[in-house]
Structure formats: structure tokens, C-alpha cells
Design an enzyme around this catalytic site. Structure first.
Site, short mmCIF file in Angstrom:
data_model
loop_
_atom_site.label_atom_id
_atom_site.label_comp_id
_atom_site.label_asym_id
_atom_site.label_seq_id
_atom_site.Cartn_x
_atom_site.Cartn_y
_atom_site.Cartn_z
CG ASP A 1 57.70 67.92 37.24
OD1 ASP A 1 56.55 67.93 36.77
OD2 ASP A 1 58.12 68.79 38.03
NE ARG B 1 50.75 77.29 36.25
CZ ARG B 1 49.55 77.72 35.93
NH1 ARG B 1 49.33 78.26 34.75
NH2 ARG B 1 48.56 77.63 36.76
CE LYS C 1 60.99 74.62 34.73
NZ LYS C 1 59.88 74.08 35.49
CG ASN C 2 59.92 73.25 39.04
OD1 ASN C 2 59.96 74.09 38.13
ND2 ASN C 2 59.42 72.05 38.87
NE ARG D 1 59.22 76.93 29.94
CZ ARG D 1 58.32 76.07 30.41
NH1 ARG D 1 57.63 75.33 29.58
NH2 ARG D 1 58.09 75.96 31.70
NE ARG E 1 50.66 73.99 34.99
CZ ARG E 1 51.96 74.08 34.86
NH1 ARG E 1 52.47 74.29 33.68
NH2 ARG E 1 52.77 73.97 35.89
CB ILE F 1 45.89 80.29 40.17
CG1 ILE F 1 45.01 81.35 39.51
CG2 ILE F 1 47.05 79.92 39.28
CD1 ILE F 1 45.70 82.72 39.45
CG ASP F 2 41.16 76.52 42.68
OD1 ASP F 2 41.91 76.08 41.79
OD2 ASP F 2 40.76 75.80 43.61
CD GLN F 3 42.67 75.13 46.73
OE1 GLN F 3 42.85 75.17 47.94
NE2 GLN F 3 41.45 75.11 46.20
CB CYS G 1 54.38 72.54 30.52
SG CYS G 1 56.13 72.53 30.22
CB ILE H 1 50.03 65.56 39.23
CG1 ILE H 1 50.73 64.65 40.25
CG2 ILE H 1 50.07 67.03 39.64
CD1 ILE H 1 50.34 64.79 41.68
C1 EPZ Z 1 54.66 72.77 39.93
O1 EPZ Z 1 53.58 73.24 39.15
C2 EPZ Z 1 55.82 72.57 38.99
N1 EPZ Z 1 56.12 73.86 38.36
C3 EPZ Z 1 55.48 71.53 37.94
O2 EPZ Z 1 56.66 71.28 37.20
C4 EPZ Z 1 55.07 70.22 38.62
O3 EPZ Z 1 54.59 69.32 37.65
C5 EPZ Z 1 53.95 70.47 39.65
O4 EPZ Z 1 54.35 71.52 40.56
C6 EPZ Z 1 53.62 69.24 40.47
O5 EPZ Z 1 54.77 68.78 41.14
C7 EPZ Z 1 56.82 74.76 39.01
O6 EPZ Z 1 57.25 74.57 40.14
C8 EPZ Z 1 57.10 76.03 38.29
P1 EPZ Z 1 50.59 72.30 41.47
P2 EPZ Z 1 52.31 73.88 39.84
O7 EPZ Z 1 49.97 73.60 41.87
O8 EPZ Z 1 52.74 74.55 41.09
C9 EPZ Z 1 45.90 71.38 40.98
C10 EPZ Z 1 57.99 70.94 35.31
O9 EPZ Z 1 57.96 70.04 34.44
N2 EPZ Z 1 45.70 72.77 41.42
O10 EPZ Z 1 51.32 71.51 42.48
O11 EPZ Z 1 51.59 74.67 38.83
C11 EPZ Z 1 46.53 71.29 39.59
O12 EPZ Z 1 45.55 71.38 38.59
C12 EPZ Z 1 56.71 71.60 35.81
O13 EPZ Z 1 59.04 71.38 35.81
C13 EPZ Z 1 44.42 73.22 41.68
O14 EPZ Z 1 43.43 72.50 41.51
O15 EPZ Z 1 51.51 72.56 40.19
C14 EPZ Z 1 47.23 69.95 39.65
O16 EPZ Z 1 46.32 68.94 39.35
C15 EPZ Z 1 55.51 71.26 35.00
N3 EPZ Z 1 44.27 74.52 42.09
C16 EPZ Z 1 47.65 69.82 41.11
O17 EPZ Z 1 46.85 70.78 41.84
C17 EPZ Z 1 45.32 75.37 42.30
O18 EPZ Z 1 45.10 76.53 42.70
C18 EPZ Z 1 49.11 70.12 41.40
O19 EPZ Z 1 49.45 71.39 40.83
C19 EPZ Z 1 46.62 74.88 42.04
C20 EPZ Z 1 46.77 73.58 41.62
#
Ligand code: EPZ
Length: 419
Positions: A306, A94, A22-23, A398, A123, A125-127, A118, A328
Site C-alpha cells: 500500500d 472490499r 483504515k484497514n 476512501r 482479488r 476470496i478462495d482462502q 480498488c 502482492i
Molecule cells: C488487504 O487487502 C488491504 N485491504 C489492502 O489494502 C492491502 O493491499 C492488502 O491487504 C495486502 O496488504 C484491506 O485491509 C481492506 P490479501 P486484502 O487478502 O485482504 C491473494 C489499501 O490500499 N489472495 O492480503 O484483500 C490476493 O490475490 C488496500 O488500503 C488469494 O489468492 O488482501 C493477493 O495477491 C488495497 N486468495 C494476496 O493474496 C484469497 O482468498 C494478498 O491479498 C485472498 C487473497
């Protein structure tokens, strides 16, 4: 209203085929819009609601999307007519945020509604934004949409403050068609990050290092369509591995990359389960006693967040104390309250849960509070005494294709009710 009804106590036996990830798929589909010539034929796409949403978004932007067969899509993005991704589908999920990076890359501008997904944490998106700005884009947020524009995008060095799957992929998309070389540091190393890089390279990109801490992207002038097959889903596989152990069954999980499952296999072995790795399969079975273990989620190659929720269900019914630390997401323990309704002994303290194994869970009505919480409830239902009803299963749809059919084929008593 849709629900799953499970009569627990059946031992899972047999084999199950795992779908495409999926991801990975939810990033590859938006990335396909970057091909200005030719068609992308993408195989091993999972038949899940998030993918259906992305198909509709691609069409709304002017792409032609044809289903060649069940798991294969043909996408022609030659004549994209819009850079505005602002539909209900975009807000619902997302991964729609990958359209920001993909459209910015090809058209140097995009307007994309802020994404949903979810409810597992803030969540931010600053990065992602930091990366787009470093490449030369102007980013604003107006009326709930992210607007990005650039005269030119120029390659640069970007060091992410947190390891983020989404930011790594999104900025990689934007940098692919930038001028010059971009170096991304402190990146996510998840298998789906590597898969997206491989897909972009198949379209003509020049990306090296995906899967390590540093990704080097040499900007290219254009991308063209290609044939590609998505990697198997590490999280779906992990869910079935855990279900096999929880029911003390014997299940061969097929169409997987065992390397991607190492952290899960290691934890299950530590609990006392038996794991046999094949070339593209793992056999999971139980002989003898299981014991509680401690689990701490971490970016790949650590234990995946996950899989934390399905794993928590298993820990509820193995003897001894287990400690689950979620590093996380700050809000990924809602399933613990549902497990408690079934008789689990769990104490949640912030991002840590202390689980004392109980002899049995008992069936009742529970809620799938998010996607993987839903999977955790399915496993709870499979092992519980009596009947479990799981509500709000649209979360499960989903991310898990035909979940009840796959468990039925393994001997479970599970069916879907649509009222
Ligand atoms: C992806 O989410 C996955 N979703 C999530 O899977 C998964 O839990 C997550 O990665 C971690 O492995 C998809 O791929 C669609 P992150 P993502 O950016 O990309 C912080 C599932 O169940 N962060 O790696 O949104 C954030 O708050 C889903 O399939 C920032 O601070 O996750 C978190 O603590 C749920 N600023 C950490 O980083 C940012 O700009 C990791 O988030 C972005 C993230």
C-alpha cells in the site's frame, strides 16, 4: 466533478497527526456486530468514505450506530434484524466481506454481496471460503452473493495457501464463536490483524498469537460490547513520510507506532533521508543527497504494497536507477502511466518497474486510478513544477481523511474543487 489542484514546489514543514488505521477500522466495525449484549464504543475511527459505507451497512442490518464525536462511534448490535448485506455500499468496498465472517460467527448464516474495492488485481476470496468450510459452513455463491450457513461451527486446524490479510481476519471472526479450538497457520501478521484480534479479545474472545505465523482461537459462547481505540494508520503515516522526503522538507509525523513503520523508515534511510523516532512520532527530514533504491513489496514486516505507489513517485525524482517489484498485486502499476505524463522515466515489465530518476516532474492533469495511486499523484503534484490537477479523487477520499487540509497545514499549496 471533484478534483484536487496543487501548485508544486513548496517544502513541507511542521507536524501532522495521523488518523486511526483504515484497514483496522474497516474490519473492527463489521466485527462489532458480533457483540450480542452491550455497546461497543470505538475511538480513533478515521473519517473516510469506507467507514461511512460500513456505518450505513451496519444500520441496514439493524444495528444502532451513533457518532459520539468526530472519531468515535457507538455501535449497539443487540437487535440485529437481518443477515442479508446486499446494498450498493456492500458492492462498492472490499472490507464488506468481513460481514461474512462476523455474521456467520454470531448467527451461523449470512448472505453478503461479493465485494468491490480498488482495481489492483483479481482479488479472489478462495482462502476465506476454504476457512469457513473447514469450520463446518456450507458456502455457495448465487446471484453475485456469498451465502454461508452452518448448523454448528467447530474449531479445526487451517493452513492458508497464501498469506492473506482478509482471509486471516475473516476466518478469525468466524472461529471466535465456534465450538472448540481453531489453529490458523501461515497467517498475515499486519498490525491491523493484531488490532482486530485485540478488539475481539476486548469483547470476550480468546485469541492468542496474532502478529505471529500461528493464531490460536479458543471458541467462546458470546461476545459483549467494549471500549476500544483503533491503532494509528501505518499507510497514511508512510505517505506523509514519503511526501516529507520528496519535498526535501522536515516533518514530524505524530500519533504513530514507529515499530509499524520500520520497513518504510529503513528504505528512506537507505535513500539518504534522516529519520528520528520518538515514542509515538517520527521526524523525517533531508540533509544532503538522496539516491535511488530497490523496493520489493512483501507481507508485514516487509515493505507494504500500500506504500509502493507513493514510494514510486519519490523514486522518480531521486538520482539514479530504482527497481520496484510488486509481489502482492498483479495490477498495481497504473500510477506509473500517470507519472509518465508528468515526465517520469519509467519502464514497466510485468510486476517490475525500472525507474530512472529525472531532475523534475511537471504538472498536468492526471487521474487517481485507485486509492494509493491517488496518494502517489498528490506527492507528484507537491514536487512538480507548475500546476497539477488530480481527477477521480473519490478514490483518495476512501482512505485519506482531509488530505488537502493536512498538506495545507504543512505548507503545501493544494485545494479541492467541487463542480
Ligand atoms: C488487504 O487487502 C488491504 N485491504 C489492502 O489494502 C492491502 O493491499 C492488502 O491487504 C495486502 O496488504 C484491506 O485491509 C481492506 P490479501 P486484502 O487478502 O485482504 C491473494 C489499501 O490500499 N489472495 O492480503 O484483500 C490476493 O490475490 C488496500 O488500503 C488469494 O489468492 O488482501 C493477493 O495477491 C488495497 N486468495 C494476496 O493474496 C484469497 O482468498 C494478498 O491479498 C485472498 C487473497
Amino acid at each position: 466533478m471533484k478534483k484536487l489542484v496543487i501548485s508544486g514546489g513548496k517544502v513541507l514543514k511542521g507536524s501532522v497527526e495521523i488518523n486511526g488505521a483504515k484497514n483496522a477500522a474497516v474490519a473492527i466495525l463489521p466485527a462489532a456486530i458480533m457483540a450480542s449484549e452491550g455497546k461497543c464504543v470505538i475511538e480513533n475511527i478515521p473519517d473516510i468514505e469506507d467507514v461511512h459505507c460500513l456505518e450505513r451497512i451496519l444500520k441496514s442490518l439493524g444495528c444502532s450506530v451513533n457518532k459520539i464525536c468526530n472519531n468515535t462511534l457507538e455501535i449497539d448490535a443487540t437487535d440485529v434484524t437481518s443477515i442479508n448485506a446486499c446494498t450498493d455500499d456492500v458492492r462498492k468496498m472490499r472490507a464488506s466481506y468481513y460481514f461474512i465472517g462476523a455474521l456467520l460467527s454470531r448467527f451461523k448464516k449470512a448472505r453478503v454481496e461479493l465485494p468491490g474495492g480498488c482495481p489492483i488485481g483479481v482479488r479472489p476470496i478462495d482462502q476465506h471460503i476454504k476457512g469457513f468450510e473447514a469450520l463446518g459452513a456450507k458456502v455457495t455463491i448465487e446471484h453475485g452473493a456469498v451465502i454461508v450457513e452452518a448448523e454448528h461451527l467447530y474449531g479445526t486446524n487451517i493452513f492458508f495457501d497464501v498469506v492473506s490479510v482478509g482471509a486471516t481476519i475473516n476466518v478469525m471472526l468466524a472461529a471466535t464463536l465456534a465450538e472448540g479450538t481453531t489453529i490458523l497457520e501461515n497467517v498475515a501478521k499486519e498490525p491491523h490483524v493484531v488490532d482486530v484480534a485485540n478488539f475481539l479479545n476486548s469483547m470476550g474472545a480468546d485469541i492468542k498469537g496474532a502478529g505471529t505465523d500461528v493464531i490460536r482461537i479458543k471458541g467462546v459462547k458470546k461476545l459483549v460490547g467494549c471500549d476500544y481505540s483503533v491503532i494509528p494508520d501505518q499507510i497514511e503515516a508512510g505517505t506523509f513520510m514519503i511526501a516529507a522526503v520528496a519535498t526535501k522538507g522536515d516533518v514530524t509525523i505524530k500519533n504513530v507506532i514507529p515499530k509499524h513503520l520500520e520497513s518504510i523508515s529503513a528504505k528512506l534511510s537507505e535513500m539518504g533521508a534522516k529519520i528520528e523516532e520518538g515514542d509515538d512520532s517520527v521526524r523525517v527530514y533531508v540533509e544532503g543527497d538522496l539516491r535511488g533504491v530497490n523496493v520489493k513489496t512483501a507481507p508485514y514486516p516487509g515493505f507494504p504494497t500500500d506504500v509502493q505507489q507513493p514510494m514510486s513517485t519519490l523514486l522518480c525524482i531521486v538520482p539514479g536507477r530504482s527497481i520496484v517489484s510488486e509481489s502482492i498485486w498483479e495490477n498495481r502499476f497504473k500510477h506509473m502511466d500517470e507519472l509518465k505524463k508528468m515526465g517520469a522515466n519509467i519502464k514497466v515489465e510485468g510486476r517490475t518497474s525500472i525507474i530512472e530518476g529525472v531532475e523534475k516532474l511537471t504538472g498536468t492533469q492526471v487521474i487517481a486510478t485507485d486509492l494509493r495511486a491517488g496518494a502517489a499523484m498528490v506527492i507528484a503534484g507537491l514536487v512538480a513544477k507548475g500546476q497539477t490537477e488530480i481527477l477521480e479523487i473519490e478514490h483518495i477520499d476512501r482512505g485519506y481523511p482531509n488530505i488537502e487540509d493536512k498538506f495545507t497545514a504543512l505548507g503545501a499549496d493544494i485545494y479541492r474543487v467541487e463542480e
